[in-house]
Design a protein around this motif. Structure first.
Motif, PDB file in Angstrom:
ATOM      1  N   VAL A 159       1.327  -5.428  -1.685  1.00 52.63           N
ATOM      2  CA  VAL A 159       1.653  -6.345  -0.595  1.00 52.63           C
ATOM      3  C   VAL A 159       3.076  -6.847  -0.782  1.00 52.63           C
ATOM      4  O   VAL A 159       3.608  -6.838  -1.892  1.00 52.63           O
ATOM      5  N   PRO A 287       1.569  -6.182   4.520  1.00 52.95           N
ATOM      6  CA  PRO A 287       0.700  -5.065   4.124  1.00 52.95           C
ATOM      7  C   PRO A 287       0.985  -3.782   4.896  1.00 52.95           C
ATOM      8  O   PRO A 287       0.757  -2.686   4.376  1.00 52.95           O
ATOM      9  N   GLY A 388      -4.381  -7.728   2.599  1.00 59.05           N
ATOM     10  CA  GLY A 388      -2.972  -7.873   2.258  1.00 59.05           C
ATOM     11  C   GLY A 388      -2.279  -9.004   2.994  1.00 59.05           C
ATOM     12  O   GLY A 388      -1.225  -9.483   2.556  1.00 59.05           O
TER      13      GLY A 388
END
Length: 419
Positions: A159, A287, A388
């Protein structure tokens, strides 16, 4: 570069030189990436340093879309160099890498996660003095020359996360539109989408007076305050410039007027969001960039899969602003009108749909990929994309309305196709 600006830089460099130890170890570092090394912005900066008698060392191992590993490489270089000042010439990746190098070289006993934003890092306030940093942007997107933010991919969790502190803001930013003429069309477009979303998001963040709780100590005050009367001015001004000049800047590399205005818009939007913050487009983008599989964007000379930051941000924008328009719909209609929509007969309850349709047309005209599916994602990836996004509280909490995991999943699903 105007004569006054050159004189200002020369003066600052001389001041740094007078304040600095003159031994060979204590010189200045010049940060850039390998793709820039043969381009005019680099030579201009190096010529200025040589002309003013400033010893320097070049660091050119910046990674496009930095990672914690690439940050730590630069940090090690800076710590060993014990430099008196830094000059970062490049896009957001270069400037953010230089900010991190300056921070951790100035605080050599700190653990890397000490200054990384919570919940991944400890989010400690920066209390050490940093060295002067001159930022020279060569793209028109991140506005990193104006902000106290350094973004990177945290590889362990796949991430993006950031270091956020006013202390890492550059000492001086040099905005020279001639430095942008080398940018190919897709780099101009994707950089411009970052400016677009900086403006849209900062104008619609949760207003500063609705945020709570207040920090007990000023040093823990977050860098992002929510929308406010000052940041609103910068956001709307930047949005008007994007609406007028981005398409021209993408379509004609010799349009100096368009490139100049976009370069200024990047800084203007940076000042706006650097105070107000951003929200879901950016929170969800991390993400999207961090979990990239095979996609490689056109016009980017990199050896790894890459969804450029501006593209990862803008792909969710129609869905996001459909969702956020339940709060402050008037602002959403105002932004749609600036981007070209006829809002004279629009209903206030349709504000989100109007802005979303306006954004889709804007993106279609600029040949943007048809949603997340076009950059390699499917519905099966949504749980990972949501996971994420959850750590991105420093920005997602600035959204004008709260969002559940189910809301985030629905936004990602709605962004799989744009058109």
């Amino acid at each position: 570069m105007a004569a006054a600006a050159r004189a200002r830089v020369a003066y600052l460099l001389r001041q740094l030189q007078r304040a600095a130890c003159q031994c060979p170890t204590h010189s200045h570092t010049y940060s850039q990436d390998k793709n820039l090394s043969k381009l005019p912005p680099v030579q201009v900066a190096m010529d200025s340093l040589v002309k003013n008698g400033i010893p320097f060392t070049v660091y050119d191992n910046v990674r496009v879309e930095p990672t914690d590993s690439s940050f730590m490489e630069a940090i090690e270089f800076a710590q060993k160099g014990a430099f008196d000042a830094y000059v970062a010439v490049g896009g957001g990746s270069t400037m953010d890498t230089c900010k991190a190098a300056n921070l951790y070289a100035s605080s050599p006993h700190s653990d890397f996660l000490d200054y990384v934003s919570a919940p991944i890092g400890k989010g400690k306030p920066v209390s050490v003095p940093l060295k002067p940093l001159i930022a020279v942007p060569t793209t028109s997107g991140t506005g990193s020359e104006t902000t106290g933010v350094a973004i990177f991919d945290y590889e362990h969790l796949k991430v993006k996360i950031g270091i956020t502190s006013r202390a890492i803001k550059p000492t001086l930013g040099l905005i020279d539109p001639l430095h942008t003429l080398h940018m190919p069309a897709r780099v101009v477009a994707n950089s411009g989408f970052d400016v677009l979303c900086h403006a849209l998001e900062s104008y619609t963040t949760l207003p500063y007076h609705l945020r709570s709780p207040c920090p007990s100590n000023p040093i823990t005050r977050p860098a992002y305050q929510g929308s406010n009367p000052i940041s609103d001015i910068w956001a709307i001004h930047a949005l008007r410039i994007v609406a007028k000049y981005l398409k021209r800047a993408v379509r004609n590399p010799d349009d100096l007027e368009a490139r100049s205005h976009m370069h200024l818009a990047s800084a203007f939007a940076g000042i706006g969001f650097g105070n107000a913050g951003v929200h879901l487009c950016h929170g969800m983008s991390y993400p999207i960039s961090g979990l990239v599989k095979m996609y490689k964007a056109k016009d980017y000379n990199v050896d790894h899969p890459l969804v450029p930051h501006g593209l990862s941000v803008v792909l969710t924008s129609p869905a996001v602003f459909t969702f956020t328009a339940q709060m402050f719909p008037e602002r959403h209609l105002e932004m749609a009108e600036i981007l070209g929509a006829d809002t004279r007969t629009a209903r206030i309850q349709d504000a989100g749909l109007v802005l979303a349709d306006t954004l889709r047309k804007f993106l279609f005209d600029l040949d943007v990929d048809d949603g997340l599916a076009a950059v390699g994602y499917s519905k099966a990836d949504i749980p990972a994309l949501v996971k994420g996004t959850l750590p991105q509280e420093r920005v997602t909490k600035l959204a004008p309305c709260p969002q559940s995991e189910e809301d985030l999943a629905a936004l990602f699903e709605a962004s799989m196709k744009l058109y």
